[in-house]
Design an enzyme around this catalytic site. Structure first.
Site, PDB file in Angstrom:
ATOM      1  N   SER A   1       0.797  -1.285  -0.104  1.00  0.00           N
ATOM      2  CA  SER A   1      -0.007  -0.041  -0.057  1.00  0.00           C
ATOM      3  C   SER A   1       0.740   1.037  -0.093  1.00  0.00           C
ATOM      4  CB  SER A   1      -0.672  -0.096   1.097  1.00  0.00           C
ATOM      5  OG  SER A   1      -0.090  -0.051   2.388  1.00  0.00           O
ATOM      6  N   SER A   2       2.381   1.110   0.132  1.00  0.00           N
ATOM      7  CA  SER A   2       2.964   2.222   0.139  1.00  0.00           C
ATOM      8  C   SER A   2       4.346   1.892  -0.388  1.00  0.00           C
ATOM      9  CB  SER A   2       3.008   2.807   1.723  1.00  0.00           C
ATOM     10  OG  SER A   2       4.042   3.678   1.819  1.00  0.00           O
TER      11      SER A   2
ATOM     12  N   SER B   1      15.309  -6.535   1.978  1.00  0.00           N
ATOM     13  CA  SER B   1      16.275  -6.447   3.017  1.00  0.00           C
ATOM     14  C   SER B   1      16.643  -4.957   3.065  1.00  0.00           C
ATOM     15  CB  SER B   1      17.516  -7.019   2.953  1.00  0.00           C
ATOM     16  OG  SER B   1      18.421  -7.029   4.101  1.00  0.00           O
TER      17      SER B   1
ATOM     18  N   TYR C   1      17.626  -2.705  14.042  1.00  0.00           N
ATOM     19  CA  TYR C   1      17.056  -2.906  12.607  1.00  0.00           C
ATOM     20  C   TYR C   1      17.988  -3.949  11.627  1.00  0.00           C
ATOM     21  CZ  TYR C   1      16.160  -1.021   7.594  1.00  0.00           C
ATOM     22  OH  TYR C   1      15.917  -0.997   6.605  1.00  0.00           O
TER      23      TYR C   1
ATOM     24  N   LYS D   1      17.168  -7.248   9.364  1.00  0.00           N
ATOM     25  CA  LYS D   1      17.514  -7.134   7.912  1.00  0.00           C
ATOM     26  C   LYS D   1      18.652  -8.326   7.538  1.00  0.00           C
ATOM     27  CE  LYS D   1      14.467  -4.323   6.403  1.00  0.00           C
ATOM     28  NZ  LYS D   1      13.146  -4.941   5.760  1.00  0.00           N
TER      29      LYS D   1
HETATM   30  N1  LIG Z   1      12.780   3.634   2.395  1.00  0.00           N
HETATM   31  C1  LIG Z   1      13.893   3.271   2.666  1.00  0.00           C
HETATM   32  O1  LIG Z   1      15.044   4.081   2.612  1.00  0.00           O
HETATM   33  C2  LIG Z   1      14.291   1.645   2.757  1.00  0.00           C
HETATM   34  C3  LIG Z   1      15.534   1.291   2.661  1.00  0.00           C
HETATM   35  C4  LIG Z   1      16.124   0.113   2.944  1.00  0.00           C
HETATM   36  C5  LIG Z   1      15.148  -0.971   2.940  1.00  0.00           C
HETATM   37  N2  LIG Z   1      13.969  -0.624   3.178  1.00  0.00           N
HETATM   38  C6  LIG Z   1      12.708  -1.495   3.318  1.00  0.00           C
HETATM   39  O2  LIG Z   1      11.865  -1.434   2.111  1.00  0.00           O
HETATM   40  C7  LIG Z   1      10.502  -2.144   2.707  1.00  0.00           C
HETATM   41  C8  LIG Z   1       9.292  -0.950   2.370  1.00  0.00           C
HETATM   42  O3  LIG Z   1       9.856   0.397   2.996  1.00  0.00           O
HETATM   43  P1  LIG Z   1       9.310   1.441   2.482  1.00  0.00           P
HETATM   44  O4  LIG Z   1      10.203   2.424   2.946  1.00  0.00           O
HETATM   45  O5  LIG Z   1       8.537   1.261   1.321  1.00  0.00           O
HETATM   46  O6  LIG Z   1       8.056   1.760   3.759  1.00  0.00           O
HETATM   47  P2  LIG Z   1       6.613   2.389   3.738  1.00  0.00           P
HETATM   48  O7  LIG Z   1       6.519   3.567   2.654  1.00  0.00           O
HETATM   49  O8  LIG Z   1       6.443   2.925   4.995  1.00  0.00           O
HETATM   50  O9  LIG Z   1       5.683   1.042   3.433  1.00  0.00           O
HETATM   51  C9  LIG Z   1       5.500   0.067   4.282  1.00  0.00           C
HETATM   52  C10 LIG Z   1       4.620  -0.849   3.930  1.00  0.00           C
HETATM   53  O10 LIG Z   1       4.617  -2.025   4.798  1.00  0.00           O
HETATM   54  C11 LIG Z   1       3.399  -2.174   5.491  1.00  0.00           C
HETATM   55  N3  LIG Z   1       3.509  -2.801   6.674  1.00  0.00           N
HETATM   56  C12 LIG Z   1       4.339  -2.291   7.885  1.00  0.00           C
HETATM   57  N4  LIG Z   1       4.133  -3.033   8.869  1.00  0.00           N
HETATM   58  C13 LIG Z   1       3.183  -3.867   8.399  1.00  0.00           C
HETATM   59  C14 LIG Z   1       2.917  -5.141   9.347  1.00  0.00           C
HETATM   60  N5  LIG Z   1       3.155  -5.308  10.480  1.00  0.00           N
HETATM   61  N6  LIG Z   1       1.838  -5.868   8.355  1.00  0.00           N
HETATM   62  C15 LIG Z   1       1.560  -5.663   7.219  1.00  0.00           C
HETATM   63  N7  LIG Z   1       1.839  -4.622   6.610  1.00  0.00           N
HETATM   64  C16 LIG Z   1       2.818  -3.710   7.058  1.00  0.00           C
HETATM   65  C17 LIG Z   1       2.743  -0.808   5.448  1.00  0.00           C
HETATM   66  O11 LIG Z   1       1.247  -0.472   5.423  1.00  0.00           O
HETATM   67  P3  LIG Z   1       0.577  -0.706   7.034  1.00  0.00           P
HETATM   68  O12 LIG Z   1       1.207   0.542   7.786  1.00  0.00           O
HETATM   69  O13 LIG Z   1      -0.910  -0.005   6.503  1.00  0.00           O
HETATM   70  O14 LIG Z   1       0.574  -1.849   7.531  1.00  0.00           O
HETATM   71  C18 LIG Z   1       3.376  -0.203   4.210  1.00  0.00           C
HETATM   72  O15 LIG Z   1       2.282  -0.639   2.806  1.00  0.00           O
HETATM   73  C19 LIG Z   1      10.639  -2.151   4.122  1.00  0.00           C
HETATM   74  O16 LIG Z   1      10.885  -3.733   4.482  1.00  0.00           O
HETATM   75  C20 LIG Z   1      11.720  -1.334   4.538  1.00  0.00           C
HETATM   76  O17 LIG Z   1      12.460  -1.900   5.582  1.00  0.00           O
HETATM   77  C21 LIG Z   1      13.253   0.711   2.968  1.00  0.00           C
END
Ligand SMILES: NC(=O)c1ccc[n+]([C@@H]2O[C@H](COP(=O)([O-])OP(=O)(O)OC[C@H]3O[C@@H](n4cnc5c(N)ncnc54)[C@H](OP(=O)(O)O)[C@@H]3O)[C@@H](O)[C@H]2O)c1
Length: 336
Positions: free
Chosen positions: A48-49, A179, A193, A197
């Site tokens: 969703s995001s 990850s 964190y 990962k």
């Molecule tokens: N953005 C970065 O800089 C970055 C860097 C490295 C890795 N990552 C990884 O990439 C992935 C996506 O990150 P993003 O930055 O795109 O985050 P985001 O925009 O916050 O999106 C996170 C998504 O995960 C869902 N979510 C969170 N907790 C959940 C739960 N307990 N059960 C089901 N759904 C859940 C959220 O929806 P709801 O809250 O409605 O559940 C949302 O759809 C994550 O694993 C993050 O650790 C991100």
């Protein structure tokens, strides 16, 4: 004279073999046709995001039916409407399944069952749900450590467990784990964190070996800082050290990370990174990870020593940042 000719022939042999190897593997991998997603069912947790939503859009563009998993039903519906606009045919379906990935396993199984009833057998599971919490280890509540592990690691493990038997039976498709660069290198402020990962990488490596004979692929993405709502949230409380160290890799768009990830996954590549730092990190951390690209293997074999040296410079720079921040804090305290 003979000695010189022999040397020249050896050099020529090495160069020609090298070029043939690189060209052959380029043809074999980079020019290889990725698997098609047309009419296939892709489930995306965290769809969703951010990265998950962008991945869902890419899958919809490629003709897939997409099931979205996240907790907030309103956000899911909003994302569903947006993703549908990118569908390449009118028959494609996008459905939402509000579920907490860290919730009870029975609920996870129910979600997978319902989604498969609605959209057909799963071809690809992408575990994107997750979050980051940056704080020094002693400032991280134990409950937060448990939650990070439950969402980032166990959430992905639960969903993978629920889909694996069906996928093995069908002998096609794969699993994706998201990850982080923090899953390759532990840095200041990311102790809890990074552990969650790093755990994903261990799970993915073992799974890749188990699933290979069934024609199933496993891909792990190690994104750098990515401009998402989750990243904005993480930045609200981030130690200065963590910010300065992690921003050295640059800020990427979720569209780029998702596009590259889908391409790598459909080509069956184990590691997916974007950017120079991601490439250097994944090269130096290759270790015993599965070999899914001979080009990457060649690069690792021939550049490992040099890249390790470059990584030492990075680590030196990171240590200097930590010391500098500590000195600045001490100075501020003394002046109060
Ligand atoms: N953005 C970065 O800089 C970055 C860097 C490295 C890795 N990552 C990884 O990439 C992935 C996506 O990150 P993003 O930055 O795109 O985050 P985001 O925009 O916050 O999106 C996170 C998504 O995960 C869902 N979510 C969170 N907790 C959940 C739960 N307990 N059960 C089901 N759904 C859940 C959220 O929806 P709801 O809250 O409605 O559940 C949302 O759809 C994550 O694993 C993050 O650790 C991100």
């Amino acid at each position: 004279m003979l000695h010189i000719i022999w040397d020249l022939m050896t050099i020529e042999f090495v160069i020609v073999t090298g070029i043939a190897l690189i060209f052959g593997t380029w043809v074999g991998f980079y020019a290889a046709k990725p698997r098609s997603l047309k009419g296939k069912h892709v489930m995306i947790t965290g769809g969703s995001s951010g990265i998950g939503k962008c991945l869902a859009i890419e899958c919809a563009k490629n003709g897939a039916h997409v099931s979205l998993v996240a907790r907030n039903p309103a956000l899911l519906e909003e994302a569903r409407a947006e993703i549908l606009k990118f569908a390449s045919t009118a028959e494609q379906k996008v459905s939402c399944f509000p579920t907490d990935v860290s919730g009870p396993y029975e609920q996870v199984e129910r979600t997978v069952l319902q989604a498969e009833e609605e959209l057909g057998p799963l071809f690809l599971l992408a575990n994107c749900a997750g979050y980051a919490k940056a704080a020094r280890f002693e400032d991280t509540a134990v409950d937060e450590m448990k939650k990070l592990m439950a969402v980032n690691y166990l959430g992905a493990a639960q969903f993978s467990h629920a889909v694996i038997s069906g996928m093995k039976g069908r002998r096609e498709g794969g699993i994706v784990f998201v990850s982080s660069q923090g899953g390759l290198c532990g840095i200041y402020g990311f102790a809890a964190y990074a552990a969650s990962k790093f755990a994903l990488r261990g799970l993915a490596e073992a799974l890749a070996m188990e699933l290979k004979p069934y024609n199933l692929t496993v891909t792990v993405s190690f994104p750098p800082d990515t401009d998402t709502p989750g990243f904005a949230e993480e930045n609200k409380e981030k130690p200065e050290e963590t910010r300065l160290i992690s921003e050295s890799a640059g800020l990427f768009s979720p569209e780029t990370v998702a596009k590259v990830l889908l391409d790598h996954s459909l080509k069956g590549k184990f590691v997916s990174t974007v950017g120079l730092e991601g490439f250097l990190q994944s090269t130096v951390c290759a270790g015993m990870s599965p070999v899914t690209s001979f080009v990457d293997l060649l690069i690792q074999v021939f550049s490992m020593g040099l890249v390790r040296l470059v990584s030492a410079f990075y680590l030196f720079k990171f240590d200097r940042i930590v010391v500098k921040c500590m000195e600045n804090r001490d100075k501020k305290k003394r002046s109060l």
